[in-house]
Design a protein around this motif. Sequence first.
Motif, PDB file in Angstrom:
ATOM      1  N   GLU A 212       0.888  -1.173  -0.015  1.00 16.64           N
ATOM      2  CA  GLU A 212      -0.110   0.144  -0.256  1.00 16.64           C
ATOM      3  C   GLU A 212       1.291   1.475   0.028  1.00 16.64           C
ATOM      4  O   GLU A 212       0.404   2.244   0.140  1.00 16.64           O
ATOM      5  CB  GLU A 212      -0.825  -0.265   1.299  1.00 16.64           C
ATOM      6  CG  GLU A 212      -2.083  -1.132   0.980  1.00 16.64           C
ATOM      7  CD  GLU A 212      -3.066  -1.223   2.212  1.00 16.64           C
ATOM      8  OE1 GLU A 212      -4.383  -0.938   2.312  1.00 16.64           O
ATOM      9  OE2 GLU A 212      -2.561  -1.422   3.215  1.00 16.64           O
TER      10      GLU A 212
ATOM     11  N   GLU B 244      -5.272   4.395  10.538  1.00 14.63           N
ATOM     12  CA  GLU B 244      -6.521   3.135  10.188  1.00 14.63           C
ATOM     13  C   GLU B 244      -7.886   4.433   8.643  1.00 14.63           C
ATOM     14  O   GLU B 244      -7.184   6.284   8.730  1.00 14.63           O
ATOM     15  CB  GLU B 244      -7.884   3.511  11.284  1.00 14.63           C
ATOM     16  CG  GLU B 244      -7.352   2.258  12.556  1.00 14.63           C
ATOM     17  CD  GLU B 244      -8.276   2.388  13.242  1.00 14.63           C
ATOM     18  OE1 GLU B 244      -8.614   1.085  13.505  1.00 14.63           O
ATOM     19  OE2 GLU B 244      -9.256   3.183  13.624  1.00 14.63           O
ATOM     20  N   ARG B 245      -7.962   3.718   8.000  1.00 23.54           N
ATOM     21  CA  ARG B 245      -8.928   3.978   6.426  1.00 23.54           C
ATOM     22  C   ARG B 245     -10.255   3.542   6.814  1.00 23.54           C
ATOM     23  O   ARG B 245     -10.289   2.131   6.686  1.00 23.54           O
ATOM     24  CB  ARG B 245      -8.379   3.137   5.062  1.00 23.54           C
ATOM     25  CG  ARG B 245      -8.328   4.000   4.434  1.00 23.54           C
ATOM     26  CD  ARG B 245      -7.645   3.037   2.679  1.00 23.54           C
ATOM     27  NE  ARG B 245      -8.701   3.788   1.495  1.00 23.54           N
ATOM     28  CZ  ARG B 245      -7.970   3.448   0.943  1.00 23.54           C
ATOM     29  NH1 ARG B 245      -7.144   2.433   0.812  1.00 23.54           N
ATOM     30  NH2 ARG B 245      -8.853   3.455  -0.415  1.00 23.54           N
ATOM     31  N   ASP B 246     -11.179   3.805   6.424  1.00 23.85           N
ATOM     32  CA  ASP B 246     -12.576   3.269   6.100  1.00 23.85           C
ATOM     33  C   ASP B 246     -12.488   2.475   4.638  1.00 23.85           C
ATOM     34  O   ASP B 246     -11.994   2.827   3.872  1.00 23.85           O
ATOM     35  CB  ASP B 246     -13.487   4.332   6.304  1.00 23.85           C
ATOM     36  CG  ASP B 246     -13.485   5.026   7.369  1.00 23.85           C
ATOM     37  OD1 ASP B 246     -13.054   4.533   8.471  1.00 23.85           O
ATOM     38  OD2 ASP B 246     -13.773   6.527   6.547  1.00 23.85           O
ATOM     39  N   ILE B 247     -13.040   1.353   5.374  1.00 23.06           N
ATOM     40  CA  ILE B 247     -13.202   0.277   3.820  1.00 23.06           C
ATOM     41  C   ILE B 247     -15.069  -0.168   3.476  1.00 23.06           C
ATOM     42  O   ILE B 247     -14.980  -0.429   4.868  1.00 23.06           O
ATOM     43  CB  ILE B 247     -12.166  -0.880   4.041  1.00 23.06           C
ATOM     44  CG1 ILE B 247     -11.288  -0.480   3.961  1.00 23.06           C
ATOM     45  CG2 ILE B 247     -12.878  -1.356   3.014  1.00 23.06           C
ATOM     46  CD1 ILE B 247     -10.197  -0.006   3.173  1.00 23.06           C
TER      47      ILE B 247
ATOM     48  N   GLN C 277     -13.857  -0.415  -1.971  1.00 24.08           N
ATOM     49  CA  GLN C 277     -12.830  -1.213  -1.738  1.00 24.08           C
ATOM     50  C   GLN C 277     -12.689  -2.545  -1.477  1.00 24.08           C
ATOM     51  O   GLN C 277     -11.843  -3.337  -1.875  1.00 24.08           O
ATOM     52  CB  GLN C 277     -12.127  -0.561  -0.762  1.00 24.08           C
ATOM     53  CG  GLN C 277     -11.354   1.129  -0.812  1.00 24.08           C
ATOM     54  CD  GLN C 277     -13.010   2.016  -1.055  1.00 24.08           C
ATOM     55  OE1 GLN C 277     -13.832   1.450   0.248  1.00 24.08           O
ATOM     56  NE2 GLN C 277     -12.894   2.878  -1.314  1.00 24.08           N
ATOM     57  N   ASP C 278     -13.663  -3.468  -0.853  1.00 19.57           N
ATOM     58  CA  ASP C 278     -14.015  -4.605  -0.982  1.00 19.57           C
ATOM     59  C   ASP C 278     -14.976  -5.300  -0.774  1.00 19.57           C
ATOM     60  O   ASP C 278     -15.354  -5.544  -0.171  1.00 19.57           O
ATOM     61  CB  ASP C 278     -13.254  -4.964   0.656  1.00 19.57           C
ATOM     62  CG  ASP C 278     -13.146  -6.765   0.780  1.00 19.57           C
ATOM     63  OD1 ASP C 278     -12.951  -7.161   0.009  1.00 19.57           O
ATOM     64  OD2 ASP C 278     -12.927  -6.717   2.714  1.00 19.57           O
TER      65      ASP C 278
ATOM     66  N   ARG D  65     -15.610  -1.455   7.412  1.00 15.71           N
ATOM     67  CA  ARG D  65     -14.829  -1.871   8.304  1.00 15.71           C
ATOM     68  C   ARG D  65     -13.582  -0.724   8.153  1.00 15.71           C
ATOM     69  O   ARG D  65     -13.835   0.376   7.738  1.00 15.71           O
ATOM     70  CB  ARG D  65     -14.150  -2.687   7.104  1.00 15.71           C
ATOM     71  CG  ARG D  65     -14.929  -4.193   6.914  1.00 15.71           C
ATOM     72  CD  ARG D  65     -15.717  -4.592   8.252  1.00 15.71           C
ATOM     73  NE  ARG D  65     -15.987  -5.495   7.647  1.00 15.71           N
ATOM     74  CZ  ARG D  65     -17.567  -6.022   7.520  1.00 15.71           C
ATOM     75  NH1 ARG D  65     -18.572  -5.142   7.289  1.00 15.71           N
ATOM     76  NH2 ARG D  65     -17.847  -7.452   7.225  1.00 15.71           N
TER      77      ARG D  65
ATOM     78  N   LYS E 226      -8.911  -0.564   8.703  1.00 20.59           N
ATOM     79  CA  LYS E 226      -8.181  -1.279   8.327  1.00 20.59           C
ATOM     80  C   LYS E 226      -6.819  -0.248   8.910  1.00 20.59           C
ATOM     81  O   LYS E 226      -7.002   0.784   8.237  1.00 20.59           O
ATOM     82  CB  LYS E 226      -8.284  -1.407   6.574  1.00 20.59           C
ATOM     83  CG  LYS E 226      -7.011  -2.879   5.997  1.00 20.59           C
ATOM     84  CD  LYS E 226      -7.279  -2.689   5.265  1.00 20.59           C
ATOM     85  CE  LYS E 226      -5.856  -3.065   4.345  1.00 20.59           C
ATOM     86  NZ  LYS E 226      -6.010  -3.081   2.834  1.00 20.59           N
ATOM     87  N   VAL E 227      -6.412  -1.256   9.284  1.00 20.31           N
ATOM     88  CA  VAL E 227      -5.060  -0.805   9.761  1.00 20.31           C
ATOM     89  C   VAL E 227      -3.565  -0.462   8.139  1.00 20.31           C
ATOM     90  O   VAL E 227      -3.347  -1.476   7.827  1.00 20.31           O
ATOM     91  CB  VAL E 227      -3.665  -0.984  10.817  1.00 20.31           C
ATOM     92  CG1 VAL E 227      -2.484  -0.389  11.412  1.00 20.31           C
ATOM     93  CG2 VAL E 227      -5.201  -1.062  11.943  1.00 20.31           C
ATOM     94  N   VAL E 228      -3.738   0.368   8.020  1.00 17.80           N
ATOM     95  CA  VAL E 228      -2.852   0.655   6.639  1.00 17.80           C
ATOM     96  C   VAL E 228      -2.107   1.408   6.849  1.00 17.80           C
ATOM     97  O   VAL E 228      -1.327   1.719   8.205  1.00 17.80           O
ATOM     98  CB  VAL E 228      -3.772   1.880   5.867  1.00 17.80           C
ATOM     99  CG1 VAL E 228      -2.328   2.467   4.589  1.00 17.80           C
ATOM    100  CG2 VAL E 228      -4.473   0.827   5.829  1.00 17.80           C
TER     101      VAL E 228
ATOM    102  N   ASP F  73      -7.462   3.371  -4.581  1.00 16.32           N
ATOM    103  CA  ASP F  73      -6.912   2.858  -3.526  1.00 16.32           C
ATOM    104  C   ASP F  73      -5.331   3.614  -3.790  1.00 16.32           C
ATOM    105  O   ASP F  73      -4.658   5.074  -2.183  1.00 16.32           O
ATOM    106  CB  ASP F  73      -6.226   1.938  -3.318  1.00 16.32           C
ATOM    107  CG  ASP F  73      -6.930   1.447  -3.351  1.00 16.32           C
ATOM    108  OD1 ASP F  73      -7.996   2.056  -2.656  1.00 16.32           O
ATOM    109  OD2 ASP F  73      -7.083   0.403  -3.494  1.00 16.32           O
TER     110      ASP F  73
END
Length: 489
Positions: free
Chosen positions: A103, A126-129, A133-134, A152, A154-156, A310
Amino acid sequence: MSVDISRVSFDPLKHYSRIVHQQGRVTLDADANEQTAVLLHYLRTVVADVLGPAAAPLGAPGFTVTRIARDPDRDLAIGAGRLYVDGVLVENDAPTTYLTQPEGYVDPETAPVPEGPALAYLRAWERDITVIQDPAIREIALGGHGPDTAARAKVVWQVALHAFGEQEDPGGAEATVWFRSWLDGLYAPRGLLAARALHEPEAPADACVTAPRARFRGPENQLYRVQIHTSGVGAFPGDDGRRVVRPRRRGAGRDLRPEAPQATFVWSRENASVALPVASVAGPVVTLASWGRDHRLGVDVGDLVELVDDATAVHAADEVPGTPPQRVHRVVAVDVPGRTVTLDADPGAGPPGGRPPLGVGGDPELHPYLRRWDHRPQGGAGALPVVLDTWIALEDGVEVRFGVPQDCGPAREGSGERAPGRFRRGDHWLVPARTVPGDVVWPQDEEGPAAVAPHGVVYHYAPLAYLPGGAGDPVPLVARFAPLPPAAG
């Protein structure tokens, strides 16, 4: 990316230990989200207190930085494993490299491995998903194009490099101290924001005119999102908008912050959650994979949109932005049957005479989407300038005011000018507006609406290795810890 929520109610200063649901009461999304936030705050605080700001387990020492024997000057190896940064678990599932990190989206032309001494460090947030994205988040039992459910977080993570200047190199022994000082001063003083709706309006100039009472006049509850679009400084009233602020020198060392242009911002009444997945991009014509859930959560002619994927989303985290942000475009045509949206310019062209932004195309692997913003700038498109100490009207009576801390020192030693606040791309504030009180939910102080630091994004950092000049071996900077032994008996 952002998510469709009613508000964020978690406040660590209230020291709540859990959420207690009562029988027969309404349960809101904010209650469930606050319970998660309470637990995460506890767990991450415990880990940070025990392990410190950054540490890795001996059994899985993640993010080791080493030279690549076959290519020591062009890339760096990054080891698999785990790292705890400010109590946040950051995981690298497989060995990778600086240029190929999953990433990072690193361009070797604009962010090469430095030839001279440098510092390798980790950036995590942290990024909102969402289902954009998924797609696996969507429950297909509700229909192929049915409603989505929960989002979700997610730790990026990204491994970044900072090249030291000729007089800046602290050496391996002082690299960690230098790094923390650099981060502390990079965005100081931090720009603040206050918000209001219900207040006593100024008396009209004409004594025969009765001023309407200032209040939130929207037809429904909203969660406004005010977000910094271009990193920079705020301008005081009266500035011409072309002012460039030169960095100050701090103490005996040099202040290495680059010259800062005036910051800009955008806002959304839906927490920037109106996003439409993109199938392809051909110049100014964007073909959508699907339309929004309804007309209110879609786009129409005259709306302002930003084309994001992304790669462009994660580059908003750069400490010193290497690329300009995506342009905010105006929609000039919409073809509903063909699922196309025509923008006022090619999003990949960039500003005239300026450096183009990262290109966004129809690569499905990067999950491109159109994000709608609701501000209306003069001139048709673009972001709004950040002006300090001035109430700026959004809509329906909601106003915001950018500012700087009251104890902020002068911009130049011996001058009477206040230092302008520094704003980072992606910094945002959430302003819940409610119809019942006709006001926004906002903290107050003795003078009215309080000026607060950004609600996010919260970035976490760890120095990984000091890289000496040439092909010298990196000096590790991350502490390692062994698991606790089993309890006796």
